[in-house]
Design a protein around this motif. Structure first.
Motif, PDB file in Angstrom:
ATOM      1  N   VAL A  59      -7.886  -0.842  -6.904  1.00 11.33           N
ATOM      2  CA  VAL A  59      -7.094  -0.442  -5.275  1.00 11.33           C
ATOM      3  C   VAL A  59      -8.412   0.400  -4.357  1.00 11.33           C
ATOM      4  O   VAL A  59      -8.552   0.013  -4.114  1.00 11.33           O
ATOM      5  N   ARG A 122       0.302  -2.473  -5.758  1.00 11.00           N
ATOM      6  CA  ARG A 122       1.664  -1.306  -5.281  1.00 11.00           C
ATOM      7  C   ARG A 122       2.038  -1.428  -6.388  1.00 11.00           C
ATOM      8  O   ARG A 122       3.032  -0.963  -7.462  1.00 11.00           O
ATOM      9  N   TYR A 217       7.464  -4.871  -1.384  1.00 12.01           N
ATOM     10  CA  TYR A 217       8.119  -2.933  -1.558  1.00 12.01           C
ATOM     11  C   TYR A 217       9.670  -3.007  -2.161  1.00 12.01           C
ATOM     12  O   TYR A 217      10.657  -2.139  -2.036  1.00 12.01           O
ATOM     13  N   THR A 239       2.365   7.008  -4.528  1.00  8.44           N
ATOM     14  CA  THR A 239       1.365   6.200  -4.726  1.00  8.44           C
ATOM     15  C   THR A 239       1.457   4.587  -4.123  1.00  8.44           C
ATOM     16  O   THR A 239      -0.058   4.304  -3.611  1.00  8.44           O
ATOM     17  N   CYS A 240       2.229   4.663  -3.766  1.00  7.87           N
ATOM     18  CA  CYS A 240       2.204   3.533  -2.344  1.00  7.87           C
ATOM     19  C   CYS A 240       2.538   4.720  -0.579  1.00  7.87           C
ATOM     20  O   CYS A 240       2.717   3.968   0.210  1.00  7.87           O
ATOM     21  N   HIS A 243      -0.668   3.377   0.959  1.00  2.70           N
ATOM     22  CA  HIS A 243      -0.889   1.790   2.129  1.00  2.70           C
ATOM     23  C   HIS A 243       0.416   2.562   3.054  1.00  2.70           C
ATOM     24  O   HIS A 243      -0.261   0.969   4.100  1.00  2.70           O
TER      25      HIS A 243
END
Length: 311
Positions: A59, A122, A217, A239-240, A243
């Protein structure tokens, strides 16, 4: 009418922001501030990733590549723009103009491809957390970076090559940089191949990349819906979050600028030019801030460095 071709010495003149020529000194203040913010913000992230072993994970490596793309785009755009605003020096040779075009548009394509790679990162982090290190190895991250670079070079290189076959009747570009379509409009030859190819690149980059990000997603949302724990759901969304903010900042201004350029005929030309600069510079300014706020490891490291007392 004077007609120029690239067999002779050819120099374009960047007008800057049409209608705001008298405000150049004032306009230089926000642009120079953004330049400084981009250099500091992206430089700090790159320094942390390079020097901190705990940041040598997929990441953060993808984030570092994104910072490099942002810096390349900025360094291709802002130095010449600041020369124009500070010293009224808008002259740029054809070779320099096409080189600037290649790096600005190429970096934008690379940035978009890296956002797709980060969406895949992700997806693996949320949907396959136990296999994360196995799937996203350092070699895979390196290959994803090379694919993004190759995509930028392959898609953008034909643009300056196609322009070299044209003759130019107009030499004053009503823009702050050598945007592909702005230069195409200076030609007095048949420019349909240039226009078609430019549209093809936009549809392929924005359309395909957003589609791939949407698929990632979609799977992430499906996995989140299946979670029974609110804490696990909150952790997955967190976590997302960084982004998702970066996607909004990157594609939002770009799509808005593209739509206003095609259907916003009543919008003043200076607004079009300002939007074109905004969608290039805004992500570079905000990306380090977004990741600095949303990723606690970066926030903690920066805070620790700032609060460290000298011995």
């Amino acid at each position: 009418m004077l007609i120029f071709n690239l067999s002779s010495t050819l120099t374009f003149t960047l007008m800057g922001i049409p209608g705001l020529e008298s405000q150049r000194l004032w306009l230089s203040l926000p642009f120079s501030s953004m330049f400084l913010a981009i250099l500091i913000g992206n430089g700090v992230i790159l320094f942390l990733v390079a020097t901190e072993p705990t940041f040598h994970t997929p990441v953060y490596l993808l984030l570092a590549l994104l910072m490099v793309a942002d810096l390349i785009s900025t360094l291709a755009l802002l130095p010449k723009l600041l020369c124009l605003l500070w010293f009224n020096d808008g002259d740029i040779s054809a070779n320099a103009c096409f080189t600037q075009m290649f790096f600005i548009h190429g970096a934008s394509v690379v940035r978009s491809a890296l956002l797709v790679a980060m969406a895949f990162d992700r997806f693996v982090a949320v949907c396959e957390p136990l296999r994360y290190n196995t799937i996203l190895s350092h070699s895979l991250v390196g290959r994803l970076g090379l694919v993004a670079l190759a995509k930028g070079v392959i898609l953008i290189l034909p643009m300056p090559l196609l322009l070299q076959r044209l003759r130019f009747c107009h030499m004053v570009i009503p823009h702050t940089y050598c945007d592909h379509m702005a230069v195409v409009k200076m030609a007095c030859d048949h420019t349909r191949p240039n226009r078609i190819y430019g549209l093809f690149v936009i549809l392929l980059v924005v359309g395909l990349d957003l589609l791939l990000i949407g698929f990632s997603y979609g799977f992430i949302l499906q996995a989140v819906v299946c979670l029974n724990s609110q804490d696990a759901t909150r952790k997955a969304l967190n976590t997302c979050s960084a982004h998702l903010f970066v996607i909004l900042v990157t594609y939002g201004p770009a799509l808005f600028s593209s739509l206003t350029h095609r259907i916003g005929h009543n919008i003043p030309s200076h607004a079009h030019v300002l939007l074109a600069n905004l969608y290039l510079l805004l992500p570079s300014v905000l990306n380090p801030i977004i990741y600095g706020i949303k990723m606690k490891e970066i926030r903690h490291k920066v805070t620790k460095c700032l609060c460290r007392r000298p011995a």
